[in-house]
Design an enzyme around this catalytic site. Structure first.
Site, PDB file in Angstrom:
ATOM      1  N   ARG A 175       8.119   9.699  21.626  1.00  0.00           N
ATOM      2  CA  ARG A 175       7.049   8.688  21.563  1.00  0.00           C
ATOM      3  C   ARG A 175       7.564   7.282  21.275  1.00  0.00           C
ATOM      4  O   ARG A 175       6.765   6.353  21.169  1.00  0.00           O
ATOM      5  CB  ARG A 175       6.016   9.105  20.523  1.00  0.00           C
ATOM      6  CG  ARG A 175       5.369  10.417  20.900  1.00  0.00           C
ATOM      7  CD  ARG A 175       4.302  10.844  19.917  1.00  0.00           C
ATOM      8  NE  ARG A 175       4.030  12.262  20.076  1.00  0.00           N
ATOM      9  CZ  ARG A 175       3.205  12.951  19.323  1.00  0.00           C
ATOM     10  NH1 ARG A 175       2.556  12.351  18.355  1.00  0.00           N
ATOM     11  NH2 ARG A 175       3.008  14.223  19.522  1.00  0.00           N
ATOM     12  N   HIS A 185      14.691  12.749  26.625  1.00  0.00           N
ATOM     13  CA  HIS A 185      14.267  11.630  25.786  1.00  0.00           C
ATOM     14  C   HIS A 185      15.393  11.104  24.900  1.00  0.00           C
ATOM     15  O   HIS A 185      15.129  10.475  23.878  1.00  0.00           O
ATOM     16  CB  HIS A 185      13.070  12.047  24.936  1.00  0.00           C
ATOM     17  CG  HIS A 185      11.873  12.430  25.759  1.00  0.00           C
ATOM     18  ND1 HIS A 185      11.166  11.521  26.503  1.00  0.00           N
ATOM     19  CD2 HIS A 185      11.287  13.627  25.991  1.00  0.00           C
ATOM     20  CE1 HIS A 185      10.182  12.134  27.137  1.00  0.00           C
ATOM     21  NE2 HIS A 185      10.239  13.410  26.850  1.00  0.00           N
ATOM     22  N   PRO A 232       8.162  13.371  10.688  1.00  0.00           N
ATOM     23  CA  PRO A 232       9.037  13.395   9.527  1.00  0.00           C
ATOM     24  C   PRO A 232       8.528  12.515   8.388  1.00  0.00           C
ATOM     25  O   PRO A 232       8.186  11.358   8.609  1.00  0.00           O
ATOM     26  CB  PRO A 232      10.359  12.857  10.075  1.00  0.00           C
ATOM     27  CG  PRO A 232       9.994  12.063  11.264  1.00  0.00           C
ATOM     28  CD  PRO A 232       8.770  12.706  11.841  1.00  0.00           C
ATOM     29  N   GLU A 233       8.438  13.087   7.230  1.00  0.00           N
ATOM     30  CA  GLU A 233       8.199  12.305   6.024  1.00  0.00           C
ATOM     31  C   GLU A 233       9.487  12.366   5.214  1.00  0.00           C
ATOM     32  O   GLU A 233      10.518  12.826   5.714  1.00  0.00           O
ATOM     33  CB  GLU A 233       6.986  12.852   5.256  1.00  0.00           C
ATOM     34  CG  GLU A 233       5.702  12.682   6.084  1.00  0.00           C
ATOM     35  CD  GLU A 233       4.432  13.026   5.334  1.00  0.00           C
ATOM     36  OE1 GLU A 233       4.414  12.943   4.094  1.00  0.00           O
ATOM     37  OE2 GLU A 233       3.448  13.375   5.997  1.00  0.00           O
ATOM     38  N   LYS A 263      -3.861  -1.995  -7.398  1.00  0.00           N
ATOM     39  CA  LYS A 263      -4.360  -2.096  -6.029  1.00  0.00           C
ATOM     40  C   LYS A 263      -5.870  -1.939  -5.984  1.00  0.00           C
ATOM     41  O   LYS A 263      -6.452  -1.172  -6.746  1.00  0.00           O
ATOM     42  CB  LYS A 263      -3.708  -1.011  -5.157  1.00  0.00           C
ATOM     43  CG  LYS A 263      -2.246  -1.282  -4.880  1.00  0.00           C
ATOM     44  CD  LYS A 263      -2.113  -2.457  -3.951  1.00  0.00           C
ATOM     45  CE  LYS A 263      -0.651  -2.825  -3.745  1.00  0.00           C
ATOM     46  NZ  LYS A 263      -0.513  -3.982  -2.840  1.00  0.00           N
TER      47      LYS A 263
END
Length: 300
Positions: free
Chosen positions: A129, A110, A2-3, A175
């Site tokens: 995970r 899970h 997921p983003e 940056k």
DNA sequence: CACTGGTCCTGGTGGC
DNA sequence: TGCCACCAGGACCAGT
């Protein structure tokens, strides 16, 4: 994977199915899913049990639920005063799901956290995970917005009404590293992961290895426009596959199979120029790009 | 202080 | 058939 767009779909689902509900009983069956809550599972459970969910919020890939004030007359409400309240912070990691299901529905192998709600449904955190998890954290004010403390360092995302593109351009140019790494830095612009970084760079025809500081302001404005466009399109696709039983299904948006221009398309023709899509190692993962549309920068 | 590269974690896959 | 190395990747952390 997921983003931001997938997380936003989950947030909308939570706003629809969980906001307004009271959390009754909470069970934690995998300690790793609450490892970010330093005071432990019991403290987390005590902190959210009996609370009525007010809102589902999001910044970047972080989700959080806010709560109504506890009922007047409870011991807590006397000492709490006007102090800022806590929020339940949720990160989906790579494989986290927030499912709202009937309490008697079969429980996924899970499902690591389960919270019964006062309408007979159950909110389940399923995470293969275990990169994701829940934590209860105080809300703090940052730049005029109230966010949970673990989210304080996360920059506004491109869908935030108060996102400032010019400030983002300036932050990127300040940056020293490569533009792709800067795009993935959640303290500069949030919500961009590996997939949409590659897609945005391809659309903007910028090679991810180029130094961020070497890109012009117009080029970076264009890149941010493409980031926003990719997110909007993924969000539109994800918003359509919506099941009332599920807040969402694995953060998938349907966008994955169809519209990806470069990601995962090694050796397949670039959709713009036909050149074979290249793949290279990047920070223990992969970058996909078109070597013709996104020329590799000259070695300095 | 800023930047960089390693690490966590598990299920699926492909090679031998 | 069975075993194992490898891959996915967001966020954090230690090292330079």
């Amino acid at each position: 994977m997921p983003e931001l767009p997938e997380v936003e779909v989950v947030r909308r689902g939570l706003a629809e199915h969980v906001a307004g509900r009271v959390i009754d009983a909470v069970t934690v069956t995998h300690p790793r899913s609450v490892r970010r809550h330093v005071l432990g599972a019991a403290d987390l459970i005590a902190g959210i049990s009996g609370r009525r969910v007010r809102e589902a919020c999001r910044r970047g890939k972080y989700l959080w639920l806010t709560f109504d004030e506890p009922d007047a007359g409870t011991p807590d409400s006397r000492t709490a005063g006007p102090a800022l309240d806590a929020a339940l912070v949720v990160h989906l990691g790579m494989s986290g799901q927030m499912l709202v299901q009937p309490a008697d529905a079969p429980v996924d192998k899970h499902a690591h956290i389960r919270a019964t709600l006062d309408d007979g449904s159950e909110l389940r955190f399923v995470d293969q995970r275990t990169f994701g998890g829940w934590a209860l954290a105080p809300l703090v004010e940052v730049d005029g917005s109230l966010v949970p403390e673990p989210v304080a360092h996360i920059a506004r995302d491109p869908l935030d009404p108060r996102f400032d593109p010019e400030a983002a351009v300036a932050a990127i140019r300040a940056k020293k590293s490569e533009i792709k790494r800067v795009l993935l830095d959640q303290t500069v612009v949030s919500g961009v992961g590996n997939i949409y970084a590659d897609e945005s760079l391809w659309r903007a025809r910028i090679n991810g290895n180029r130094p961020a500081a070497g890109l012009t302001r117009p080029a970076l404005r264009g890149l941010l426009t493409e980031v926003r466009a990719v997110m909007d399109e993924a969000l539109a696709a994800g918003g359509t596959s919506f099941d009332a039983l599920y807040v969402n299904v694995n953060g998938q948006s349907g966008y994955f199979e169809r519209a990806l221009a470069v990601y995962g398309r090694q050796d397949e023709p670039c959709r713009r120029c036909g050149a074979p899509v290249a793949r290279e190692k990047f920070m223990n993962r992969s970058s996909y790009f078109c070597p013709r549309c996104q020329p590799v920068p000259r070695r300095r």
